[in-house]
Design a protein around this motif. Structure first.
Motif, PDB file in Angstrom:
ATOM      1  N   ASP A  32       0.831  -1.207   0.000  1.00 32.19           N
ATOM      2  CA  ASP A  32       0.000   0.000   0.000  1.00 32.19           C
ATOM      3  C   ASP A  32       0.863   1.254   0.000  1.00 32.19           C
ATOM      4  O   ASP A  32       0.569   2.226  -0.710  1.00 32.19           O
ATOM      5  CB  ASP A  32      -0.916   0.011   1.233  1.00 32.19           C
ATOM      6  N   ILE A  33       1.915   1.260   0.815  1.00 33.72           N
ATOM      7  CA  ILE A  33       2.813   2.414   0.876  1.00 33.72           C
ATOM      8  C   ILE A  33       3.476   2.633  -0.477  1.00 33.72           C
ATOM      9  O   ILE A  33       3.561   3.759  -0.980  1.00 33.72           O
ATOM     10  CB  ILE A  33       3.875   2.213   1.973  1.00 33.72           C
ATOM     11  N   SER A  34       3.935   1.544  -1.076  1.00 34.39           N
ATOM     12  CA  SER A  34       4.578   1.633  -2.388  1.00 34.39           C
ATOM     13  C   SER A  34       3.639   2.228  -3.431  1.00 34.39           C
ATOM     14  O   SER A  34       4.009   3.144  -4.180  1.00 34.39           O
ATOM     15  CB  SER A  34       5.042   0.248  -2.827  1.00 34.39           C
ATOM     16  N   ASP A  35       2.388   1.743  -3.442  1.00 32.25           N
ATOM     17  CA  ASP A  35       1.416   2.231  -4.432  1.00 32.25           C
ATOM     18  C   ASP A  35       0.953   3.647  -4.133  1.00 32.25           C
ATOM     19  O   ASP A  35       0.850   4.487  -5.038  1.00 32.25           O
ATOM     20  CB  ASP A  35       0.208   1.291  -4.469  1.00 32.25           C
ATOM     21  N   ASP A  36       0.651   3.940  -2.867  1.00 34.80           N
ATOM     22  CA  ASP A  36       0.078   5.240  -2.503  1.00 34.80           C
ATOM     23  C   ASP A  36       1.075   6.376  -2.640  1.00 34.80           C
ATOM     24  O   ASP A  36       0.697   7.502  -2.994  1.00 34.80           O
ATOM     25  CB  ASP A  36      -0.455   5.215  -1.068  1.00 34.80           C
ATOM     26  N   PHE A  37       2.345   6.089  -2.359  1.00 31.87           N
ATOM     27  CA  PHE A  37       3.338   7.161  -2.334  1.00 31.87           C
ATOM     28  C   PHE A  37       4.324   7.099  -3.500  1.00 31.87           C
ATOM     29  O   PHE A  37       5.216   7.939  -3.602  1.00 31.87           O
ATOM     30  CB  PHE A  37       4.103   7.145  -1.005  1.00 31.87           C
ATOM     31  N   GLY A  38       4.164   6.115  -4.384  1.00 27.90           N
ATOM     32  CA  GLY A  38       5.015   6.039  -5.560  1.00 27.90           C
ATOM     33  C   GLY A  38       6.466   5.764  -5.246  1.00 27.90           C
ATOM     34  O   GLY A  38       7.365   6.325  -5.887  1.00 27.90           O
ATOM     35  N   VAL A  39       6.708   4.896  -4.249  1.00 25.76           N
ATOM     36  CA  VAL A  39       8.080   4.541  -3.891  1.00 25.76           C
ATOM     37  C   VAL A  39       8.252   3.033  -4.067  1.00 25.76           C
ATOM     38  O   VAL A  39       7.278   2.292  -4.190  1.00 25.76           O
ATOM     39  CB  VAL A  39       8.404   4.943  -2.429  1.00 25.76           C
ATOM     40  N   SER A  40       9.487   2.594  -4.072  1.00 27.10           N
ATOM     41  CA  SER A  40       9.753   1.162  -4.185  1.00 27.10           C
ATOM     42  C   SER A  40       9.377   0.461  -2.886  1.00 27.10           C
ATOM     43  O   SER A  40       9.238   1.092  -1.828  1.00 27.10           O
ATOM     44  CB  SER A  40      11.229   0.914  -4.491  1.00 27.10           C
TER      45      SER A  40
END
Length: 270
Positions: A32-40
């Motif tokens: 979720d963090i990767s998708d929501d914030f555009g990070v790896s």
């Protein structure tokens, strides 16, 4: 960077937002963090590890949850499944042993319900069993057993923490069925206050399940006994039996039996 790519927040601001999500949701996944914030996902894990080091979060499989006292009291099913895992497995096996071919069975959401679903799968002698559940993890666990089992999902609004379905709509199906057996999970079983749950929407669905079955069994490991939570499911008189493990305190079991509840202690073994 193209206009279609998300703009990355500075790490301190991103971690502040993740803290907010932890408090709102009670559980945040690395994905979720990767998708929501555009990070790896590597960066997402680093963010969570930083929050853990700061005492803001606790790592669990696939993500993190708030430390006790900061966020929700309710635990995500990923953490609950790992807690008292052996006891839940044995309780699930004992519950599955009560099911006969041709029966209809309500299996409530939760880690003990998931253990029950796995035990039902292992019962290769069972056939033509209808399983009704409000748990997506339980439905997916049993998907491989179709058509040996028929799996019916209640529908309703999805709660991410338990992957459970609640009102609106969850009660509509339960008002139209009458199952042979219902196995109800909970967060508390108390001689005076009955069977309770930490989450009010789920407590309401559990109460509907109790009313929708001919025979109702509460499944709870020893840590739930003598505990009272906010949402009342039903009094002890609404349940035909309690399945729990033999690690339960004898005085607590005595109080439950004195209150009229039939208690079966499942041996944990070595």
């Amino acid at each position: 960077m193209s206009d279609d790519e998300p703009t990355q927040l500075p790490a301190p601001l991103r971690r502040d937002r993740i803290r907010e999500l932890l408090d709102e949701r009670g559980f945040v996944r690395v994905a979720d963090i990767s998708d929501d914030f555009g990070v790896s996902r590597v960066t997402a894990r680093t963010d969570l590890d930083t929050l853990v080091d700061q005492g803001e979060a606790v790592r669990v499989h696939g993500g993190a949850m708030p430390v006790q006292g900061r966020g929700a009291v309710e635990s995500p099913i990923e953490l609950a499944t790992a807690t008292s895992a052996h006891a839940k497995q044995r309780i699930g096996e004992a519950a599955a042993a009560m099911v006969r071919s041709g029966q209809s069975v309500i299996v409530d959401v939760g880690s003990t319900g998931l253990a029950l679903a796995r035990a039902l799968k292992a019962r290769r002698d069972l056939a033509d069993v209808v399983v009704i559940t409000n748990g997506l993890t339980i439905a997916l666990e049993l998907e491989s057993e179709i058509p040996r089992f028929s799996v019916i999902v209640t529908g309703g609004s999805l709660r991410p923490l338990q992957h459970s379905l609640v009102d609106p709509l969850a009660g509509s199906l339960l008002g139209q069925v009458h199952a042979d057996l219902a196995f109800i999970g909970c967060n508390g079983v108390d001689a005076g206050h009955g069977v309770t749950n930490v989450n009010l929407p789920e407590a309401e669905v559990k109460a509907r399940m109790v009313r929708a079955a001919e025979r109702v069994v509460v499944v709870a490991d020893a840590s739930k006994l003598g505990v009272r939570q906010l949402g009342r499911i039903a009094g002890l008189e609404a349940f035909d039996a309690l399945l729990t493990d033999d690690g339960a305190a004898p005085e607590t079991i005595a109080l439950l039996r004195e209150a009229g509840l039939a208690v079966t202690l499942v041996p944990l073994g070595d």
